[in-house]
Design a protein around this motif. Structure first.
Motif, PDB file in Angstrom:
ATOM      1  N   ILE A 494       0.873  -1.153   0.088  1.00  2.00           N
ATOM      2  CA  ILE A 494       0.094  -0.109  -0.220  1.00  2.00           C
ATOM      3  C   ILE A 494       0.903   1.176  -0.093  1.00  2.00           C
ATOM      4  N   GLY A 495       2.141   1.010   0.547  1.00  2.00           N
ATOM      5  CA  GLY A 495       2.976   2.576   0.819  1.00  2.00           C
ATOM      6  C   GLY A 495       3.699   2.678  -0.585  1.00  2.00           C
ATOM      7  N   TYR A 496       4.029   1.546  -1.438  1.00  2.00           N
ATOM      8  CA  TYR A 496       4.370   1.599  -2.826  1.00  2.00           C
ATOM      9  C   TYR A 496       3.508   2.292  -3.692  1.00  2.00           C
ATOM     10  N   TYR A 497       2.465   1.653  -3.613  1.00  2.00           N
ATOM     11  CA  TYR A 497       1.345   1.901  -5.008  1.00  2.00           C
ATOM     12  C   TYR A 497       0.498   3.004  -4.777  1.00  2.00           C
ATOM     13  N   ALA A 498       0.152   3.161  -3.298  1.00  2.00           N
ATOM     14  CA  ALA A 498      -0.522   4.589  -2.964  1.00  2.00           C
ATOM     15  C   ALA A 498       0.264   5.964  -3.293  1.00  2.00           C
ATOM     16  N   PRO A 499      -0.410   7.090  -3.933  1.00  2.00           N
ATOM     17  CA  PRO A 499      -0.096   8.137  -4.039  1.00  2.00           C
ATOM     18  C   PRO A 499       0.310   9.044  -2.512  1.00  2.00           C
ATOM     19  N   GLN A 500      -0.321   8.708  -1.669  1.00  2.00           N
ATOM     20  CA  GLN A 500      -0.109   9.339  -0.338  1.00  2.00           C
ATOM     21  C   GLN A 500       0.868   8.815   0.221  1.00  2.00           C
ATOM     22  N   GLN A 501       1.409   9.776   1.216  1.00  2.00           N
ATOM     23  CA  GLN A 501       2.418   9.382   2.244  1.00  2.00           C
ATOM     24  C   GLN A 501       2.028   8.295   3.146  1.00  2.00           C
ATOM     25  N   VAL A 502       2.541   7.066   3.348  1.00  2.00           N
ATOM     26  CA  VAL A 502       2.112   5.978   4.103  1.00  2.00           C
ATOM     27  C   VAL A 502       3.257   5.664   5.137  1.00  2.00           C
ATOM     28  N   THR A 503       2.934   5.969   6.573  1.00  2.00           N
ATOM     29  CA  THR A 503       3.884   5.666   7.411  1.00  2.00           C
ATOM     30  C   THR A 503       3.878   4.465   8.034  1.00  2.00           C
ATOM     31  N   ASN A 504       4.933   3.471   8.115  1.00  2.00           N
ATOM     32  CA  ASN A 504       4.780   2.323   8.628  1.00  2.00           C
ATOM     33  C   ASN A 504       4.888   2.237  10.104  1.00  2.00           C
ATOM     34  N   LEU A 505       3.762   1.246  10.653  1.00  2.00           N
ATOM     35  CA  LEU A 505       3.508   1.414  12.067  1.00  2.00           C
ATOM     36  C   LEU A 505       3.962   0.088  12.763  1.00  2.00           C
ATOM     37  N   ASP A 506       4.409  -0.798  11.811  1.00  3.39           N
ATOM     38  CA  ASP A 506       5.238  -1.981  12.679  1.00  3.39           C
ATOM     39  C   ASP A 506       6.702  -1.987  13.014  1.00  3.39           C
ATOM     40  N   GLY A 507       7.171  -0.678  12.547  1.00  2.55           N
ATOM     41  CA  GLY A 507       8.602  -0.124  13.173  1.00  2.55           C
ATOM     42  C   GLY A 507       9.390  -0.781  12.167  1.00  2.55           C
ATOM     43  N   LEU A 508       9.303  -1.708  11.303  1.00  2.00           N
ATOM     44  CA  LEU A 508      10.462  -2.358  10.394  1.00  2.00           C
ATOM     45  C   LEU A 508      11.282  -1.491   9.540  1.00  2.00           C
ATOM     46  N   ILE A 509      10.544  -0.199   8.966  1.00  2.00           N
ATOM     47  CA  ILE A 509      10.952   0.516   8.078  1.00  2.00           C
ATOM     48  C   ILE A 509      10.763   2.267   8.683  1.00  2.00           C
ATOM     49  N   ASN A 510      10.569   2.249   9.835  1.00  2.00           N
ATOM     50  CA  ASN A 510      10.247   3.564  10.285  1.00  2.00           C
ATOM     51  C   ASN A 510      11.573   4.250  10.880  1.00  2.00           C
ATOM     52  N   ASN A 511      11.479   4.802  11.804  1.00  2.00           N
ATOM     53  CA  ASN A 511      13.032   5.567  12.441  1.00  2.00           C
ATOM     54  C   ASN A 511      13.008   5.231  13.982  1.00  2.00           C
ATOM     55  N   PHE A 512      13.776   5.531  14.500  1.00  5.53           N
ATOM     56  CA  PHE A 512      14.419   4.844  16.077  1.00  5.53           C
ATOM     57  C   PHE A 512      13.354   5.953  16.905  1.00  5.53           C
ATOM     58  N   TYR A 514      10.342   6.061  16.798  1.00  6.19           N
ATOM     59  CA  TYR A 514       8.970   5.264  16.907  1.00  6.19           C
ATOM     60  C   TYR A 514       9.057   4.434  17.927  1.00  6.19           C
ATOM     61  N   LEU A 515      10.482   3.699  18.405  1.00 11.14           N
ATOM     62  CA  LEU A 515      10.636   2.576  19.074  1.00 11.14           C
ATOM     63  C   LEU A 515      10.118   2.935  20.710  1.00 11.14           C
ATOM     64  N   PRO A 516      10.110   4.223  21.215  1.00 11.01           N
ATOM     65  CA  PRO A 516       9.543   4.237  22.624  1.00 11.01           C
ATOM     66  C   PRO A 516       8.055   4.169  22.766  1.00 11.01           C
ATOM     67  N   TYR A 517       7.416   4.601  21.383  1.00 13.95           N
ATOM     68  CA  TYR A 517       5.972   4.368  21.388  1.00 13.95           C
ATOM     69  C   TYR A 517       5.461   2.811  21.397  1.00 13.95           C
ATOM     70  N   TYR A 526       1.371   7.791  19.090  1.00 16.17           N
ATOM     71  CA  TYR A 526       2.293   8.107  17.887  1.00 16.17           C
ATOM     72  C   TYR A 526       1.423   8.780  16.554  1.00 16.17           C
ATOM     73  N   ILE A 527       0.314   8.126  16.678  1.00 16.29           N
ATOM     74  CA  ILE A 527      -0.735   8.222  15.477  1.00 16.29           C
ATOM     75  C   ILE A 527      -1.123   9.785  15.389  1.00 16.29           C
ATOM     76  N   ARG A 528      -1.575  10.200  16.764  1.00 15.58           N
ATOM     77  CA  ARG A 528      -1.983  11.536  17.306  1.00 15.58           C
ATOM     78  C   ARG A 528      -0.876  12.507  16.813  1.00 15.58           C
ATOM     79  N   SER A 529       0.112  12.020  17.272  1.00  9.01           N
ATOM     80  CA  SER A 529       1.474  13.068  17.274  1.00  9.01           C
ATOM     81  C   SER A 529       1.888  13.424  15.757  1.00  9.01           C
ATOM     82  N   GLU A 530       1.823  12.298  14.892  1.00  7.76           N
ATOM     83  CA  GLU A 530       2.248  12.245  13.554  1.00  7.76           C
ATOM     84  C   GLU A 530       1.174  13.186  12.733  1.00  7.76           C
ATOM     85  N   THR A 545      -3.490  -3.583  18.493  1.00  9.07           N
ATOM     86  CA  THR A 545      -2.413  -2.706  18.688  1.00  9.07           C
ATOM     87  C   THR A 545      -2.807  -1.424  19.481  1.00  9.07           C
ATOM     88  N   LEU A 546      -4.273  -0.833  19.019  1.00  9.47           N
ATOM     89  CA  LEU A 546      -4.464   0.437  19.585  1.00  9.47           C
ATOM     90  C   LEU A 546      -5.191   0.409  20.839  1.00  9.47           C
TER      91      LEU A 546
END
Length: 582
Positions: A494-512, A514-517, A526-530, A545-546
């Motif tokens: 969905i992140g590759y083919y959707a034209p919108q910005q898609v943030t990864n929530l399992d953490g594998l391809i996010n940044n550090f 995100y880890l405390p959340y 995290y969803i609210r803050s972003e 998860t939520l």
């Protein structure tokens, strides 16, 4: 080099074999080339059914030409990739960008084409190594096990780093055993160190191979003066370190961590899993008992599927209709029958002597078995939940090679032993050519039917729900604002083919950041803050998860029969007191 050539054959026997027989392995290997290359051109409806993580790599590389840094969502920098493969894909994306080819489909297919080429070369390298050390038939069987059975080919040409790792791993072993161990020069030490370092960058776990190779070299060079062998080993280690350490220091300086975020994320996931199942530490008896009980079927799938690939030369993939796994007891029985068959000829001592000779030859590579066992043990202890999928699909490349090659050597040794005693050279050549024609032809037909029939035919190695992700991405393109912020746990397709910005929530391809959340179970915060406005995934993901902390309204839903649940897109509402929609 003759197909039936064997180290025990005399020079006269070897030279009597004809030109067709000598060229048969080349013909078979050449026939595999279009079957591997075609994966870059299969219909899009089938093309998308590769591992979701593949599209993490594709998006990160594609974004680099615009952003100048690795990022999946175009906002957060990430290092959640195996570095060498990400660098190569980034270079490919940059090259296509300079050529004006920025289409996502074009890049994805070019990336798969590159993967297919690397995989094919790795199989040729494997053939040359095994043919030289054992027999051409063993080499052809080992290489063919990664070229013809559909399941292993599909996983190797997805677009992940496993094809590159396989090529460098095999190249390292081949250079060591076929060149350096004989020459023992400083130039050879530099080359071996370079190959070890690149192998470590292709898969960071492979860094374990470096000290094992150094120890093996010290043992192998025990006939040299101690100082001379120590100099060679030091040179190898120094060169390998010069390849890997700069990447680790770059990670440390840019993120404050030595290793990628993907590994840190998996540790958190494992810690949550241990706590949820009351397993204590990773080294407790309860942990190992649980792992054996919970994942024994997945381990059995891995062992039997790769062993059956090694038996493709006797039609295993025709008999089992391309489904990878069989009960492990049935596999043991099959291996036992193959081992016992030559004894039926009335020459058990000769057969056991032949087996002993092959075991001695395999002993030269014993350190690779140690490497495979250590790496698998570390992976299971650190990331046991990955046994469900990633570990047995593309992580344990060296274990795949070890299992497949050992089985291939056993079955070809039996075939050669039987063939030399019951048939003339002419008959053996005819049977071999006919059998290979049938096997390769059937595999080619199966490949075309499987990958060019829409929808993709489902086997135990190809099951996927990526079509739901792709359909959701198309819906987003038509129905959501271009500047909408999306969140997804399984975010690759969905992140590759959707034209919108898609943030990864399992953490594998996010940044550090995100880890405390993730560690504190505060993904909703995290969803609210972003400012993420929409969530997309299988309906179970927000539920587990939520913790009901967000007010969500379902705006898109599609039921997937295989998963027995809906893929949904939710709108994140501002008023938390409203009832949860959907």
């Amino acid at each position: 080099m003759s197909l039936f050539e064997n180290p025990s054959m005399t020079t006269t026997e070897q030279t009597t074999l004809n030109r067709l027989e000598r060229g048969l392995p080349r013909i078979v290997l050449a026939a595999a080339a279009p079957l591997i290359a075609m994966h870059a051109f299969i219909p899009l409806e089938n093309f998308i059914h590769r591992g979701d993580d593949v599209f993490y790599y594709f998006k990160v590389a594609h974004n680099f030409s615009e952003l100048g840094f690795w990022s999946f969502d175009g906002i957060h920098a990430t290092n959640g990739v195996q570095p060498l493969w990400a660098i190569m894909l980034t270079g490919l994306a940059q090259l296509l960008s300079w050529m004006g080819l920025n289409d996502l489909n074009t890049f994805a297919r070019a990336a798969v084409g590159l993967t297919a080429l690397i995989h094919y070369i790795s199989c040729i390298a494997l053939y040359r190594l095994i043919a030289r050390k054992f027999s051409p038939l063993a080499g052809l069987t080992a290489a063919g096990a990664f070229l013809f059975p559909l399941g292993i080919v599909w996983a190797r040409v997805w677009g992940l780093e496993n094809a590159l790792y396989s090529l460098l791993f095999i190249s390292t072993v081949t250079f060591a055993h076929c060149s350096f161990f004989e020459s023992r020069t400083y130039r050879g030490a530099i080359v071996l160190g370079l190959l070890l370092g690149l192998t470590g960058l292709a898969r960071l776990n492979a860094g374990i191979l470096i000290p094992l190779m150094l120890l093996y070299c010290l043992w192998r060079f025990r006939d040299m003066a101690p100082l001379a062998s120590l100099k060679l080993v030091t040179m190898i280690g120094a060169v390998a370190s010069c390849i890997i350490l700069p990447y680790l220091f770059w990670n440390l300086l840019s993120t404050g961590h030595l290793l990628p975020i993907s590994g840190a994320t998996k540790v958190i996931i494992t810690d949550d899993y241990l706590a949820a199942n009351d397993l204590g530490s990773r080294f407790s008896p309860a942990f190992y008992k649980h792992i054996i009980f919970e994942f024994k079927n997945r381990v059995s799938w891995f062992l039997t599927s790769r062993a059956l690939d090694g038996l493709w030369i006797i039609g295993s993939r025709l008999v089992f209709n391309e489904n990878s796994s069989i009960p492990i007891a049935r596999l043991i029985l099959l291996i036992a029958l193959i081992f016992a068959a030559p004894m039926a000829l009335g020459a058990p001592r000769a057969w056991l002597s032949e087996v002993r000779e092959q075991v001695i030859r395999l002993g030269e590579f014993g350190y690779l078995l140690i490497f495979g066992l250590i790496n698998a043990s570390i992976c299971v202890n650190l990331y046991p939940t990955q046994l469900k999928y990633a570990m047995i699909r593309w992580w344990l490349v060296e274990c795949e090679i070890i299992i497949t090659v050992v089985v291939a050597i056993l079955v070809t040794t039996a075939l050669i032993f039987i063939g030399q005693r019951i048939a003339t050279d002419r008959v053996r050549r005819g049977i071999c050519a006919a059998a290979l024609l049938i096997l390769v032809g059937s595999q080619a037909g199966a490949a075309v039917r499987t990958f060019w029939t829409k929808p993709l035919q489902q086997h135990d190695w190809s099951y996927s729900w990526n079509d739901e992700c792709y359909a959701a991405a198309q819906w987003m393109a038509d129905n959501l604002p271009a500047d909408a912020r999306i969140g997804a746990w399984n975010a690759g397709v969905i992140g590759y083919y959707a034209p919108q910005q898609v943030t990864n929530l399992d953490g594998l391809i996010n940044n550090f950041d995100y880890l405390p959340y993730l560690a504190e179970d505060k993904v909703a915060d995290y969803i609210r803050s972003e400012g993420i406005q929409y969530l997309a995934d299988m309906e179970v993901m927000p539920e587990i998860t939520l913790n009901g902390e967000l007010n969500l309204t379902s705006i898109y839903s599609s039921y997937h029969d295989g998963m027995k649940m809906h893929y949904r897109i939710y709108r994140v509402e501002n008023d938390l007191d409203d009832d949860v929609g959907g």
